[in-house]
Design a protein around this motif. Sequence first.
Motif, PDB file in Angstrom:
ATOM      1  N   GLU A  74       0.994  -1.356  -0.072  1.00 15.24           N
ATOM      2  CA  GLU A  74       0.095  -0.164  -0.113  1.00 15.24           C
ATOM      3  C   GLU A  74       0.830   1.246  -0.126  1.00 15.24           C
ATOM      4  O   GLU A  74       0.361   2.294  -0.281  1.00 15.24           O
ATOM      5  CB  GLU A  74      -0.799   0.104   1.209  1.00 15.24           C
ATOM      6  N   ARG A  75       2.261   1.093   0.224  1.00 17.84           N
ATOM      7  CA  ARG A  75       3.163   2.419   0.181  1.00 17.84           C
ATOM      8  C   ARG A  75       3.045   2.823  -1.115  1.00 17.84           C
ATOM      9  O   ARG A  75       3.228   2.136  -2.117  1.00 17.84           O
ATOM     10  CB  ARG A  75       4.316   1.832   0.922  1.00 17.84           C
ATOM     11  N   SER A  76       3.435   4.211  -1.298  1.00 17.87           N
ATOM     12  CA  SER A  76       3.424   4.741  -2.425  1.00 17.87           C
ATOM     13  C   SER A  76       4.604   4.542  -3.440  1.00 17.87           C
ATOM     14  O   SER A  76       4.283   4.383  -4.803  1.00 17.87           O
ATOM     15  CB  SER A  76       3.445   6.298  -2.691  1.00 17.87           C
ATOM     16  N   ASP A  77       5.306   4.006  -2.979  1.00 17.36           N
ATOM     17  CA  ASP A  77       6.756   3.445  -3.621  1.00 17.36           C
ATOM     18  C   ASP A  77       6.668   2.212  -4.677  1.00 17.36           C
ATOM     19  O   ASP A  77       7.349   1.894  -5.573  1.00 17.36           O
ATOM     20  CB  ASP A  77       7.985   3.328  -2.853  1.00 17.36           C
ATOM     21  N   THR A  78       5.339   1.641  -4.508  1.00 13.00           N
ATOM     22  CA  THR A  78       5.172   0.499  -5.287  1.00 13.00           C
ATOM     23  C   THR A  78       4.218   0.664  -6.501  1.00 13.00           C
ATOM     24  O   THR A  78       3.721   0.093  -7.218  1.00 13.00           O
ATOM     25  CB  THR A  78       4.432  -0.578  -4.347  1.00 13.00           C
ATOM     26  N   ALA A  79       3.873   2.208  -6.491  1.00 12.50           N
ATOM     27  CA  ALA A  79       3.007   2.612  -7.658  1.00 12.50           C
ATOM     28  C   ALA A  79       3.526   2.077  -9.014  1.00 12.50           C
ATOM     29  O   ALA A  79       2.405   1.523  -9.852  1.00 12.50           O
ATOM     30  CB  ALA A  79       2.829   4.002  -7.548  1.00 12.50           C
ATOM     31  N   ALA A  80       4.622   1.924  -9.477  1.00  8.58           N
ATOM     32  CA  ALA A  80       5.081   1.606 -10.515  1.00  8.58           C
ATOM     33  C   ALA A  80       5.599   0.204 -10.478  1.00  8.58           C
ATOM     34  O   ALA A  80       6.136  -0.213 -11.464  1.00  8.58           O
ATOM     35  CB  ALA A  80       6.336   2.438 -11.258  1.00  8.58           C
ATOM     36  N   GLY A  81       5.586  -0.503  -9.312  1.00  6.04           N
ATOM     37  CA  GLY A  81       5.757  -1.832  -9.466  1.00  6.04           C
ATOM     38  C   GLY A  81       6.421  -2.177  -8.092  1.00  6.04           C
ATOM     39  O   GLY A  81       6.797  -1.129  -7.435  1.00  6.04           O
ATOM     40  N   PHE A  82       7.135  -3.474  -8.293  1.00  7.33           N
ATOM     41  CA  PHE A  82       7.866  -3.827  -7.045  1.00  7.33           C
ATOM     42  C   PHE A  82       8.557  -5.323  -7.359  1.00  7.33           C
ATOM     43  O   PHE A  82       8.291  -5.898  -8.604  1.00  7.33           O
ATOM     44  CB  PHE A  82       6.754  -4.148  -5.607  1.00  7.33           C
ATOM     45  N   LEU A  83       9.318  -5.539  -6.289  1.00  7.66           N
ATOM     46  CA  LEU A  83       9.921  -6.998  -6.528  1.00  7.66           C
ATOM     47  C   LEU A  83       9.835  -7.608  -5.106  1.00  7.66           C
ATOM     48  O   LEU A  83      10.318  -7.336  -4.304  1.00  7.66           O
ATOM     49  CB  LEU A  83      11.499  -6.817  -6.975  1.00  7.66           C
ATOM     50  N   LEU A  84       8.909  -8.680  -5.186  1.00  2.00           N
ATOM     51  CA  LEU A  84       8.835  -9.675  -4.111  1.00  2.00           C
ATOM     52  C   LEU A  84       9.871 -10.862  -3.930  1.00  2.00           C
ATOM     53  O   LEU A  84       9.806 -11.437  -4.837  1.00  2.00           O
ATOM     54  CB  LEU A  84       7.327 -10.014  -4.087  1.00  2.00           C
ATOM     55  N   ASP A  85      10.388 -10.840  -2.779  1.00  2.00           N
ATOM     56  CA  ASP A  85      11.491 -11.845  -2.804  1.00  2.00           C
ATOM     57  C   ASP A  85      11.181 -12.621  -1.368  1.00  2.00           C
ATOM     58  O   ASP A  85      11.270 -11.968  -0.288  1.00  2.00           O
ATOM     59  CB  ASP A  85      12.895 -10.961  -2.548  1.00  2.00           C
ATOM     60  N   GLY A  86      10.761 -13.756  -1.564  1.00  4.44           N
ATOM     61  CA  GLY A  86      10.528 -14.612  -0.302  1.00  4.44           C
ATOM     62  C   GLY A  86       8.917 -14.719  -0.141  1.00  4.44           C
ATOM     63  O   GLY A  86       8.275 -15.273   0.775  1.00  4.44           O
ATOM     64  N   PHE A  87       8.151 -13.931  -1.061  1.00  2.00           N
ATOM     65  CA  PHE A  87       6.775 -14.113  -0.715  1.00  2.00           C
ATOM     66  C   PHE A  87       6.059 -14.188  -2.337  1.00  2.00           C
ATOM     67  O   PHE A  87       6.515 -13.176  -2.911  1.00  2.00           O
ATOM     68  CB  PHE A  87       6.152 -12.897  -0.066  1.00  2.00           C
ATOM     69  N   PRO A  88       4.808 -14.666  -2.663  1.00  2.00           N
ATOM     70  CA  PRO A  88       4.565 -15.711  -1.765  1.00  2.00           C
ATOM     71  C   PRO A  88       5.202 -17.193  -1.696  1.00  2.00           C
ATOM     72  O   PRO A  88       6.142 -17.683  -2.454  1.00  2.00           O
ATOM     73  CB  PRO A  88       3.211 -16.298  -2.409  1.00  2.00           C
TER      74      PRO A  88
END
Length: 210
Positions: A74-88
Amino acid sequence: MLNLVLIGPPGSGKGTQAIRIARRYQVPHISTGDILRQAVRDETPLGREVAATLAAGGLVGDELISDLVQARLERSDTAAGFLLDGFPRTTAQAQLLDRLRSDLVVIHFAVPEQEIIHRLSTRRCCRSCNLTQSVSDADAPADCPYCGGSLVRRDDDEPATVRKRLATYTALAEPLIALYRSRPAFLTVNGKQAPDRVSEDLFRGIDLVR
Ligand code: AMP
């Protein structure tokens, strides 16, 4: 928008590659293991709740980790995407993620188990800068080549814990990979290669499917 998910056993090079991918594509690197370890170090209520599970190499509950990831996304820095490492890590977590975000690019790191066991027995983490690296002599003390801090074995890299983490990974990863394999943006990378080759394969693969 680039929503990346990395799946791979401990010691597969996932963490190293995650840092490179996050830098290249300018997305935040969200490592659930790092968040939990930091909470344990800071002795927060969350840290106290999960400390024993982490030390034993088990998994924390789906609900707890899903709430944590949901709040992070929900934090704004993920607006253009994200990299999840260890989830799911479980299919229940994958279903939750599908409800939160669509258009996932899922990357699976394939590395033979023998290679993993060797890598983890020589893996050390710097007490000061937190970077991990491998040492040539598993029994000798060593200093961090980046900052000079002392290199220590992570608690969860103790051999008995490693065996437990690997068994847990194998049991859960198969259904998770089966769930993602049929999607258009699913990549498998040969994680046994040298780190620069792995990065090349990853960047090429991501550029093709994104
Ligand atoms: P990692 O650094 O990803 O290997 O995570 C370290 C530890 O944090 C794991 O052994 C689990 O105890 C916990 N953990 C991290 N991510 C998850 C997750 N998605 N689900 C449950 N437990 C997790």
